[in-house]
Structures are given as structure tokens and as C-alpha cells.
Design a protein around this motif. Structure first.
Motif, short mmCIF file in Angstrom:
data_model
loop_
_atom_site.label_atom_id
_atom_site.label_comp_id
_atom_site.label_asym_id
_atom_site.label_seq_id
_atom_site.Cartn_x
_atom_site.Cartn_y
_atom_site.Cartn_z
N ASN A 115 6.39 25.77 -9.40
CA ASN A 115 5.21 25.15 -9.01
C ASN A 115 4.52 24.27 -8.30
O ASN A 115 6.21 23.29 -7.76
CB ASN A 115 4.36 23.93 -10.80
N GLU A 133 2.56 32.37 -28.49
CA GLU A 133 3.13 31.56 -29.40
C GLU A 133 2.93 33.05 -30.72
O GLU A 133 3.39 32.31 -31.56
CB GLU A 133 1.43 30.25 -29.71
N TYR A 143 6.13 29.80 -26.37
CA TYR A 143 6.58 29.00 -27.08
C TYR A 143 7.46 29.75 -27.91
O TYR A 143 8.21 29.80 -29.58
CB TYR A 143 5.67 28.07 -28.34
N LEU A 181 8.51 19.97 -15.04
CA LEU A 181 8.98 18.49 -14.72
C LEU A 181 9.15 17.85 -15.78
O LEU A 181 7.95 17.56 -16.06
CB LEU A 181 8.60 18.01 -13.52
N ARG A 182 10.06 17.25 -15.86
CA ARG A 182 10.58 15.85 -17.23
C ARG A 182 10.48 14.83 -16.94
O ARG A 182 11.08 14.77 -16.03
CB ARG A 182 10.79 16.48 -18.33
N GLU A 226 10.44 29.45 -15.38
CA GLU A 226 10.24 28.10 -14.67
C GLU A 226 10.32 26.90 -14.99
O GLU A 226 10.92 26.25 -15.97
CB GLU A 226 7.95 28.09 -15.29
N GLN A 265 11.45 26.94 -19.04
CA GLN A 265 11.05 28.09 -19.91
C GLN A 265 11.84 29.48 -19.36
O GLN A 265 10.66 29.93 -18.46
CB GLN A 265 9.60 27.54 -19.73
N ASP A 323 -0.84 31.29 -10.99
CA ASP A 323 -0.82 30.37 -11.93
C ASP A 323 -2.62 30.40 -12.81
O ASP A 323 -3.47 29.74 -11.57
CB ASP A 323 -0.35 29.21 -11.82
N ASP A 324 -2.45 30.09 -13.87
CA ASP A 324 -3.50 29.59 -14.69
C ASP A 324 -4.94 30.69 -14.32
O ASP A 324 -5.87 30.26 -14.11
CB ASP A 324 -4.04 27.89 -13.94
N GLU A 331 -0.06 33.82 -20.25
CA GLU A 331 0.90 32.56 -20.99
C GLU A 331 0.71 31.71 -22.37
O GLU A 331 -0.99 32.46 -22.38
CB GLU A 331 0.73 31.28 -19.90
N GLY A 332 1.35 30.88 -23.09
CA GLY A 332 1.28 30.43 -24.19
C GLY A 332 1.49 31.66 -25.44
O GLY A 332 0.50 31.64 -25.98
N ARG A 392 -3.35 30.93 -20.56
CA ARG A 392 -2.98 30.39 -22.11
C ARG A 392 -4.42 30.50 -23.36
O ARG A 392 -3.97 31.23 -24.34
CB ARG A 392 -1.54 29.61 -22.13
N LYS A 401 -0.61 35.03 -12.94
CA LYS A 401 -0.82 34.14 -14.38
C LYS A 401 -1.45 33.74 -15.32
O LYS A 401 -2.98 33.58 -14.88
CB LYS A 401 0.13 32.77 -14.39
N1 LIG Z 1 2.95 20.50 -9.42
C1 LIG Z 1 3.55 20.70 -10.07
N2 LIG Z 1 3.94 21.33 -11.32
C2 LIG Z 1 4.33 21.12 -12.33
C3 LIG Z 1 5.29 20.54 -12.59
N3 LIG Z 1 6.07 20.57 -13.68
C4 LIG Z 1 5.21 21.04 -14.24
N4 LIG Z 1 3.75 20.77 -14.03
C5 LIG Z 1 2.78 21.37 -14.41
O1 LIG Z 1 2.38 20.39 -15.52
C6 LIG Z 1 1.29 21.15 -16.11
C7 LIG Z 1 2.20 20.46 -17.42
O2 LIG Z 1 2.89 21.45 -17.95
P1 LIG Z 1 3.76 21.65 -19.37
O3 LIG Z 1 3.35 20.25 -20.13
O4 LIG Z 1 5.62 21.19 -18.24
O5 LIG Z 1 3.70 22.73 -19.65
C8 LIG Z 1 3.85 24.01 -19.29
C9 LIG Z 1 4.60 24.91 -21.02
O6 LIG Z 1 5.38 24.16 -21.58
C10 LIG Z 1 3.31 24.62 -21.13
N5 LIG Z 1 3.60 26.30 -22.61
C11 LIG Z 1 4.54 26.72 -22.08
N6 LIG Z 1 4.07 28.19 -23.09
C12 LIG Z 1 3.49 27.15 -24.26
C13 LIG Z 1 3.14 28.03 -25.50
O7 LIG Z 1 3.73 29.14 -25.86
N7 LIG Z 1 1.78 27.01 -26.01
C14 LIG Z 1 2.20 26.14 -25.76
N8 LIG Z 1 1.05 25.11 -26.22
N9 LIG Z 1 1.83 24.97 -24.31
C15 LIG Z 1 3.16 26.40 -23.33
O8 LIG Z 1 2.52 25.65 -20.53
C16 LIG Z 1 3.23 25.03 -19.13
C17 LIG Z 1 3.19 25.67 -18.17
O9 LIG Z 1 2.44 25.81 -17.71
P2 LIG Z 1 1.87 27.13 -16.18
O10 LIG Z 1 2.62 25.93 -14.43
O11 LIG Z 1 0.62 26.66 -15.82
O12 LIG Z 1 3.25 28.39 -16.34
C18 LIG Z 1 1.28 22.24 -16.29
O13 LIG Z 1 -0.11 22.17 -15.57
C19 LIG Z 1 2.99 22.80 -15.47
O14 LIG Z 1 2.44 23.75 -13.82
C20 LIG Z 1 6.10 20.68 -11.30
O15 LIG Z 1 7.24 20.48 -11.13
N10 LIG Z 1 5.04 20.75 -9.90
#
Ligand SMILES: Nc1nc2c(ncn2[C@@H]2O[C@H](COP(=O)(O)O[C@H]3[C@@H](O)[C@H](n4cnc5c(=O)[nH]c(N)nc54)O[C@@H]3COP(=O)(O)O)[C@@H](O)[C@H]2O)c(=O)[nH]1
Length: 630
Positions: A463, A585, A604, A411-412, A408, A394, A525-526, A582-583, A549, A546
């Protein structure tokens, strides 16, 4: 001391042989005198001969007596030495309950007078003497008669009594085949103490002195049996969160101190009829008995949390700790001990699954959830072996010019039946099981390999779980991933949460400094969730904050979110840190963030996380896209 003066060895054989000798001598002299009918001179000669023979016989008899007496004296001394040198007290009674032998240890054990405790003394007199001197407390006649009655019936008896100085004494009376009996008296104080110590060790935890699992089960069994109609009891399983990291980071001595302090606090929380136990490691348990209402259990829970959360000073380390607690209530959640414990365990599992630092009461359905989680763990292991994961990316944009500054890696898990599973669902299981180390290693290497294909100024953010910080090889793994991929260290950003710094964790700080020395960037983070203590910002000079959100979502609302974001931006700027929102939208959020002076945005609005092929396409055309959204 004087023991029995009589010879314990019989003298009958001796006297029989002496009498025989004298009899023979008499016969000889008589026959000599009787046959003396010859001349006087002949008679005179015979008489002299008889006298000489008699003298020889008398000499021999006396000599034999003397030898016999000496032997008997030696035997008597040996016997006396033997009975006086055994560790037990010993009294030998004859059939009329009079002392034949009373040894020195007996007299010393009870502090008696040797003038009383001697052969010939009756048992009544001996016990009366013990009463006078304070080592017998009871009815003398009743006591003696009971023993004598049992001896008459051929029955041995055993009594425990106390000697002066509080020493424990065991008396065994054993009837003898030819009448009378022998009483052995043993000081069993040390043996009793050792037995008590062994019993204590079997039931109490050596470190905390709380009841252990064995005693906990016994007490629960008793408490369950004692439940009255309408009554209840609660079982709480208490797991100290992240205890292992204290042990790993600060050493076992500090870990032990922490456990002892927690044990003391738990003990202070429960009432006398309750039980606080240590089941092992960082697992504690409480049985709350005689509960009248749910409120009482909630009050005890609150007291336990307050006690555990109060920082604990362990040899100068101020440690903040927390706990996950699972509660099952009898009889509603089970009246059978094992079922109740299983349900408390499931409730604990529920509390841990819900992020720890919390409690859960047992609910029907928890069993199914626990099973689902266990099967998730098995599938996760399989997926790691099969390579069932992929990374999505992302982008993060500069708010000033909308250029992509970083992507960033997220993981999926492509599950063969359930489709793509969110990391929010499997990362906690991976962390609990330690599988996060393998996963994190794979993510780091894959992300670095991918990022070398991107424009040079685009960073990659990865992460890193707090669990990975417990491995001593994190910095080495990062260095290896950079070297293997050829990615410049300055293009790698590691995102950590405050959980890494939540304890006074010098080891984690060391690792952060090692990473910084490699040249990688560290982002917090967070920020805004959890404790969000500003002290974390002082403890390590992060490159980026960071902002969670949750604050961005409410940015346009009436709440204080914009004030908080502004404050974070100001604090960060003052320490040369950048900020990422973060987040994001909506356009409105983006505009407000620009006004507040935030550095970057992620969300997003610009892009969801996308597969590697898509991010490459996106990055190659990002200039145009940036221009169109600006
Ligand atoms: N240790 C590790 N943690 C990981 C890894 N990969 C992911 N994660 C952590 O899992 C949590 C969920 O992640 P994810 O479902 O991928 O969600 C990320 C984004 O999809 C989401 N996001 C981004 N933009 C938006 C938005 O506009 N709206 C919305 N509702 N969600 C959004 O945020 C998540 C990214 O968060 P962050 O990491 O805090 O930047 C999450 O805690 C991941 O950190 C991994 O490889 N290792």
C-alpha cells in the motif's frame, strides 16, 4: 505673493548708533563755531574745516544707513524665502490676532487670495475668507474665539480639517511667549493614507483582503461582549483539505488563486454582521453572530460546504476542494475568547481525525481524545526509531484455480503496552505528521526482501499512501528497494487509492508513469468508496481494480451490489485490467464472484493476514490447500 513687508529683525540698535554719531557731529560743529572769536580769516578757515568735517560725518551716516538698509533687505528676502519654502503653511499672529506673516504654502493649500491673507489681516477676516472660498465649514467667530481663548490660556490646539480636493489638513496653534501665536498647517493626506495603509495591513490579510487573525480576535471579543441573554454566536475554524498538495503540485501561484477564490466565496456566504477571516495558510474562520437557532448554523455550514466544494477554475486548472470544519458555540462552549477558540480548534481536530471533508461541533471529551492522539504521535515516532513494526501478509487467490497469485503486505505495530495496533488507527496519524514517508519506505524494503523468498509467480502488494506521492523520490525509492532486494519489478504491485488522483494532479500522474516504466504493477484500491469516478480509470491505465469489501459483503443481498461488481468487472476486462474482490468471507460470496467473472479474491475465507514466517509455510503448501478448497 506678498508677505509681511515689515522687517522681522529689530532696527533699534541701528538707529541708536546713528543718533550718537549725529550728536557727536553737532557738538563738534557747535564748539568750533562758539570759539570763533579770532580774526575773520581764521574764522573762515575754521568754518570751512567744520563744514568739511560735517560733510564727512553726514556722508558716513548716510553710507551707514544705506548699508544697513541693504542688509535688512537681504535679511527680509532670506526670511521670506525661508518661510515660503517650508512644506507647512505658516501664519504668525500678533497679540491682537492680526497676521504678521502668512506664507505661500498656506495660501496655496486653501486656495486663498494673497490680497486678503497678508500682514495686518485679522484672523476673523482670514477664516471668513476661507469660508467664502470653501475651505472652512463652520462658525467663524466660534472657531476664532476658541483659538484665541486657548492662546490666552497658553494652551496649544490641534485641529483636523479638509482642504479643497479632499486633502487632510492638520492645524496646530502654538502660543508664543511674547504674545500672539504661530499656526502651522500641514497637509497630512499622504501621512494619513500611509497610516491607514499600515493599519489596514495590520488587520487584513494581504492575499485575500479578509480580516486577519488580529482583527478576527478583536471582532470576536466585541461579538462575545455583545451577546444578549438567550443569544448565541458560533465560531467556525475552516481548514482546506489537502491544500498543500495543490501548492506542491501546481505551484504557489495557483495555490494563491485558490485561496483568493475560497476567500471570495466565504465572504459571500456570511451576513454583514458576521466575520469571514483568513487566519493564515489554508486556515479560515467565520464568526456567525446573533444566532437564534441551531438550524441557522447548519444552514451556514451547508452554504460554506457548497461554496467550497464547487470546482474552482485556477488559470485553467479545474480544482475540486473540500474542508474540515470545527465549530464552537458561545456561550455553551465558553464565553471566554481563548477557551472558545480552543474548543473550536479541538472540534476541527476531531473533524480531521474523522477523515477530513467533514465538520464537528465541539463536545466535552474532545480534549481527552486530542491528547490521546498527540501521545499516539509521540509513541509512533518512538516506534519508528525502535523498529516496533512488522509486516503481515494476506494472500490473494485466482478465483479460477484458487492458486495464490499475490500477497498483500499489511503493517502491524507491536505496542509494548497496548499489544498490536491496527493500521487503521495509526496510518491517519502517520499521514498527518508525515511519518508515513519513513514507514512506507520501511514497508516497501521489507516486503520486497520478503517476497524474493516466495515462489516466482507470487507477487507482493504494497500500500502506498497519497502522502508518499507528494515526495519526489517515490519512484527512486521503489527502484532502490527492487535493486537492493533483487525482486523483479513485475512481481511488485503498488496499491493506491483514488485520493492520489482526486485532484487534477499532474505530478502524481507523472510519478505513476515513472513507476509503470520501472515495470511495477499499479492497482486501484478500495474501488467503490469515496467518489469512485470512472474518470480515474481513464486517467491512468491501472493493472488491477480492487473492489471494496462493502460491495462483497452485500453481494448476496437484495441491493445492487452484484450489478455494480458486474459492471466493474466488465469495465476492467474491456481495458485489460484484472479485478480483485476484497473481504471475501463466505463460500457463497466466492461462488458469486466466480459467476460474475471477477479475477481474484482476498479475504478471511482463505486466510487472514499472517506473519512472514506463516506466509512462507502457507505458500509452500498452497498447492495442496488450493486443491482442498476448490
Ligand atoms: N499506507 C499504508 N496503508 C496500510 C499499510 N498496511 C495496512 N494499511 C491500510 O490500513 C488499513 C487497515 O488495514 P488492515 O487492518 O491490515 O486491514 C486489511 C485486512 O486485514 C482487511 N481484510 C482482509 N480480508 C478481510 C475480510 O475478509 N474481512 C474483513 N473484515 N477485513 C478483511 O482489509 C484490509 C486490507 O485492505 P486493503 O488495503 O484495502 O486491501 C487498510 O486500508 C490498509 O490498506 C501500509 O503498509 N501502508
Amino acid at each position: 505673493m506678498r508677505i509681511d513687508d515689515r522687517n522681522p529683525v529689530s532696527g533699534n540698535a541701528e538707529s541708536r548708533s546713528t543718533k550718537g554719531l549725529a550728536f557727536c557731529a553737532g557738538l563738534l560743529v557747535g564748539s568750533l563755531l562758539g570759539s570763533a572769536t579770532a580774526t575773520w580769516s581764521v574764522r573762515e578757515g575754521l568754518l570751512m574745516a567744520a563744514i568739511v568735517i560735517l560733510a564727512v560725518i553726514v556722508f558716513l551716516v548716510l553710507k551707514r544707513h544705506q548699508t544697513s538698509d541693504e542688509r535688512l533687505a537681504v535679511e527680509r528676502r532670506n526670511l521670506s524665502t525661508a518661510v515660503n519654502n517650508i512644506p507647512q503653511g505658516l501664519v504668525l499672529y500678533d497679540a491682537s490676532a492680526r497676521i504678521i506673516i502668512c506664507n505661500r504654502p498656506y495660501i496655496e493649500m486653501f486656495g486663498l487670495s494673497p490680497d486678503v491673507a497678508k500682514p495686518g489681516c485679522t484672523m476673523q477676516r482670514l477664516i471668513a475668507h476661507r469660508q467664502e472660498t470653501g475651505s472652512f465649514d463652520g462658525d467663524v467667530d466660534e472657531f476664532c474665539n476658541a483659538i484665541i481663548r486657548n492662546v490666552a490660556l497658553g494652551k496649544a490646539t490641534r485641529q483636523l480639517t479638509e482642504a479643497p480636493g479632499g486633502r487632510a489638513i492638520e492645524i496646530v496653534n502654538k502660543p508664543l511667549p511674547l504674545g500672539g501665536w504661530v499656526a502651522t498647517i500641514e497637509d497630512i493626506t499622504e501621512r494619513t493614507r500611509a497610516d491607514e495603509k499600515i493599519a489596514h495591513m495590520a488587520h487584513y490579510d494581504a492575499l485575500t483582503d479578509l480580516p486577519n487573525r488580529v482583527l478576527f480576535r478583536e471582532r470576536l471579543e466585541q461579538a462575545l461582549k455583545a451577546i444578549r441573554p438567550g443569544g448565541q454566536l458560533a465560531v467556525m475554524y475552516i481548514d482546506i483539505d489537502e491544500f498543500k498538495s495543490v501548492n506542491d503540485a501546481l505551484g504557489h501561484q495557483i495555490g494563491d488563486e485558490l485561496l483568493k477564490a475560497i476567500a471570495g466565496r466565504l465572504r459571500a456566504c456570511v451576513k454583514e454582521t458576521d466575520v469571514a477571516a483568513r487566519l493564515g495558510g489554508d486556515e479560515f474562520a467565520v464568526i456567525q453572530t446573533a444566532i437564534r437557532s441551531h438550524t441557522e448554523t447548519m444552514q451556514l455550514l451547508a452554504a460554506i460546504y457548497q461554496a467550497i466544494r464547487e470546482p474552482i477554475d485556477c488559470s485553467g486548472h479545474l480544482i475540486t476542494t473540500d474542508a474540515s470544519i470545527g465549530i464552537a458555540v458561545a456561550p455553551s462552549d465558553g464565553i471566554d475568547l481563548d477557551q472558545l477558540l480552543r474548543n473550536a480548534d479541538l472540534a476541527l481536530y476531531g473533524a480531521k481525525s474523522d477523515g477530513r471533508r467533514t465538520y464537528r461541533f465541539f463536545e466535552a471529551g474532545m480534549d481527552a481524545r486530542a491528547k490521546a492522539r498527540r501521545s499516539l504521535e509521540l509513541e509512533l515516532r518512538q516506534a519508528i526509531a525502535d523498529g516496533g513494526f512488522e509486516l503481515h501478509y494476506q494472500p490473494l487467490l485466482h478465483l479460477e484455480d484458487s492458486k495464490v497469485s499475490c500477497c498483500e503486505a499489511l503493517l502491524r505495530w507491536r505496542h509494548p503496552e497496548r499489544g498490536t495496533i491496527s493500521p487503521a488507527d495509526f496510518i491517519p496519524v502517520a499521514e498527518e505528521t508525515g511519518l508515513i514517508n519513513d514507514l512506507g519506505h520501511w514497508v516497501l524494503n521489507t516486503a520486497c526482501r520478503e517476497a524474493v523468498n516466495w515462489p516466482d509467480h507470487v507477487h507482493v502488494a504494497v500500500n502506498v499512501s497519497p502522502i508518499q506521492f507528494k515526495s519526489q523520490t517515490l519512484a527512486l525509492n521503489v527502484a532502490t528497494a527492487l535493486a537492493a532486494s533483487g525482486l523483479s519489478a513485475s512481481r511488485l504491485e503498488l496499491e493506491i487509492t483514488e485520493a492520489v488522483l482526486i485532484r487534477d494532479d499532474e505530478a502524481a500522474l507523472d510519478i505513476l508513469h515513472q513507476l509503470r516504466e520501472l515495470g511495477v504493477r499499479i492497482a486501484l484500491d478500495d474501488f467503490g468508496t469515496g467518489y469512485s469516478s470512472l474518470s480515474y480509470l481513464q486517467r491512468f491505465p491501472f493493472d488491477k481494480i480492487k473492489i471494496d469489501r462493502a460491495f462483497i459483503k452485500d453481494l448476496a443481498g437484495a441491493g445492487a451490489s452484484s450489478t455494480i461488481v458486474q459492471a466493474v468487472v466488465n469495465i476492467a476486462a474491456a481495458s485489460d485490467m484484472t479485478t480483485t474482490a476484497e473481504g471475501v468471507e463466505t463460500e457463497q460470496q466466492r461462488n458469486m464472484l466466480r459467476i460474475l467473472g471477477c479475477t481474484e479474491m482476498q479475504g478471511y475465507l482463505f486466510s487472514r493476514p499472517v506473519p512472514a514466517t506463516d506466509i512462507r509455510k502457507l505458500l509452500s503448501s498452497y498447492r495442496e490447500r488450493a486443491a482442498s478448497v476448490a
